[in-house]
Every structure is written in C-alpha cells, then in structure tokens.
Design an enzyme around this catalytic site. Structure first.
Site, PDB file in Angstrom:
ATOM      1  N   VAL A   1      20.199  74.879  55.477  1.00  0.00           N
ATOM      2  CA  VAL A   1      21.558  74.658  54.960  1.00  0.00           C
ATOM      3  C   VAL A   1      22.088  73.302  55.421  1.00  0.00           C
ATOM      4  O   VAL A   1      22.700  72.571  54.642  1.00  0.00           O
ATOM      5  CB  VAL A   1      22.504  75.800  55.393  1.00  0.00           C
ATOM      6  CG1 VAL A   1      23.958  75.461  55.097  1.00  0.00           C
ATOM      7  CG2 VAL A   1      22.101  77.105  54.704  1.00  0.00           C
ATOM      8  N   GLU A   2      21.842  72.965  56.676  1.00  0.00           N
ATOM      9  CA  GLU A   2      22.357  71.719  57.229  1.00  0.00           C
ATOM     10  C   GLU A   2      21.802  70.485  56.518  1.00  0.00           C
ATOM     11  O   GLU A   2      22.557  69.605  56.130  1.00  0.00           O
ATOM     12  CB  GLU A   2      22.029  71.614  58.724  1.00  0.00           C
ATOM     13  CG  GLU A   2      22.926  72.433  59.612  1.00  0.00           C
ATOM     14  CD  GLU A   2      24.363  71.951  59.626  1.00  0.00           C
ATOM     15  OE1 GLU A   2      24.632  70.747  59.459  1.00  0.00           O
ATOM     16  OE2 GLU A   2      25.242  72.805  59.798  1.00  0.00           O
ATOM     17  N   SER A   3      20.489  70.409  56.392  1.00  0.00           N
ATOM     18  CA  SER A   3      19.867  69.155  55.955  1.00  0.00           C
ATOM     19  C   SER A   3      18.898  69.306  54.790  1.00  0.00           C
ATOM     20  O   SER A   3      18.271  68.326  54.400  1.00  0.00           O
ATOM     21  CB  SER A   3      19.097  68.541  57.128  1.00  0.00           C
ATOM     22  OG  SER A   3      18.061  69.421  57.529  1.00  0.00           O
TER      23      SER A   3
ATOM     24  N   TYR B   1      30.200  78.465  55.079  1.00  0.00           N
ATOM     25  CA  TYR B   1      28.990  78.140  55.829  1.00  0.00           C
ATOM     26  C   TYR B   1      28.191  79.371  56.255  1.00  0.00           C
ATOM     27  O   TYR B   1      26.974  79.416  56.067  1.00  0.00           O
ATOM     28  CB  TYR B   1      29.376  77.287  57.038  1.00  0.00           C
ATOM     29  CG  TYR B   1      28.209  76.735  57.811  1.00  0.00           C
ATOM     30  CD1 TYR B   1      27.384  75.757  57.255  1.00  0.00           C
ATOM     31  CD2 TYR B   1      27.930  77.173  59.088  1.00  0.00           C
ATOM     32  CE1 TYR B   1      26.326  75.232  57.960  1.00  0.00           C
ATOM     33  CE2 TYR B   1      26.864  76.656  59.804  1.00  0.00           C
ATOM     34  CZ  TYR B   1      26.068  75.688  59.234  1.00  0.00           C
ATOM     35  OH  TYR B   1      25.015  75.174  59.930  1.00  0.00           O
TER      36      TYR B   1
END
Length: 182
Positions: free
Chosen positions: A38-40, A124
């Site tokens: 999800v982050e990158s 998130y």
C-alpha cells in the site's frame, strides 16, 4: 574479497524479512507485506508528492531521527534499510497505541489522532486489509500484474475477470457443428 563468486552471494529476501517483522511485532502473517504494498506499490525507490521516500515511504524527519538512533545513515531506497525503518516505526506505533489499526493510522498520519480524519488516513487501514486479502493467492496476484503490465487492455472486461477473455469456450458456447465448405 571480491571475485566471480560474488554473483552467488545470498540476496536480500524482502518477503522473509517482512514475515519476520510480522512475527517480531506479533502481527498477522502478511500484514507488513500488505502495508509495504500500500505504501509504495513494492517499489524500492518510490517517492510521494508529500516527500515520503522508498519502500517504507519514510518522511525525511523520521529518516533523520532513525538514522541517528541506528548510528548510521539509513537509505530509504535500500530494501533492507526500508524493512528496518518500517519495523522500527511500527514497533513504536504499536507500543504507543497498543492496536494494529491505530498503529497503521499513526504510520500514515502521524501520532496525533486529531489528524487521522483526513480521507487518506481514514482509508488507510481498509487499504492494508484489502491488500492482505489480495495476498491469499500470490501466484495469481503476480500473474495478474504481469498480464496487466504487458497487456493493459486485459485489465477491463465485462465480468471484471480479465482472464475470461482468453478462456476456451465452454460446451454451451462452442459451435456444435462445422460450417459447410463453400
């Protein structure tokens, strides 16, 4: 020493390192890998418009603080350093908030819960949960990404299942006889 045998040196196993993070932090299997996805998007050199860097999407001030604590300059684009960064930030968040969902929100939006109401931070936790569900069949997930990278037109179908476009016809849709020769 250096020499031709260097090519046989073990490489960093990101999946194993993230699985170890899950064990060390008492998180469900696949949690850290989903969060990194999800982050990158799994890209070691990712950059966000807000200035977050690398696989773990660490902000510059956090990176500087962690580098000082680790006693060395951490490289957010290095996978091993990124996993170490992620592990330490999540360890701190879990210690402070005692709840994985709140630890995720702190990872995304900072330690002030008053700042968690923005659309990105509010969504998130659900994104990480969805990414965890997507890991249930990593072979199919990887195959889907590979197909979409090579054939962007395969991404959209009426059924939402791009592979159906290439499936063999079923007996119900297959012709029952050959056309007569002309």
């Amino acid at each position: 020493m250096s020499g031709p045998w260097e090519r046989y040196a073990p490489t960093f196993d990101r999946a194993a390192a993230l699985a170890e993070t899950d064990k060390a932090l008492n998180l469900p299997a696949g949690f850290s890998a989903a969060q990194i996805q999800v982050e990158s998007g799994g890209k070691a050199n990712a950059r966000s418009p807000a200035g977050a860097m690398g696989l773990a999407q660490v902000m510059p001030a956090t990176l500087a603080s962690l580098s000082k604590r680790f006693g060395r300059e951490l490289n957010p684009d290095d996978e091993k350093d990124a996993v170490d960064i992620h592990r330490e930030v999540m360890r701190e968040n879990l210690e402070k908030f005692k709840d994985p969902a709140k630890a995720l929100m702190a990872y995304n939006g900072g330690w002030d819960p008053a700042k968690w109401g923005n659309p990105e931070t509010s969504a998130y936790v659900g994104k990480v949960q969805a990414a965890m569900k997507g890991q249930q069949n990593p072979i199919m997930a990887a195959a889907g990404k590979a197909v979409n990278a090579v054939m962007p037109s395969a991404q959209a179908t009426e059924s939402g299942k791009p592979w159906e476009r290439y499936a063999a016809p079923t007996s119900a849709s297959a012709p029952t006889s050959q056309p007569a020769p002309a």
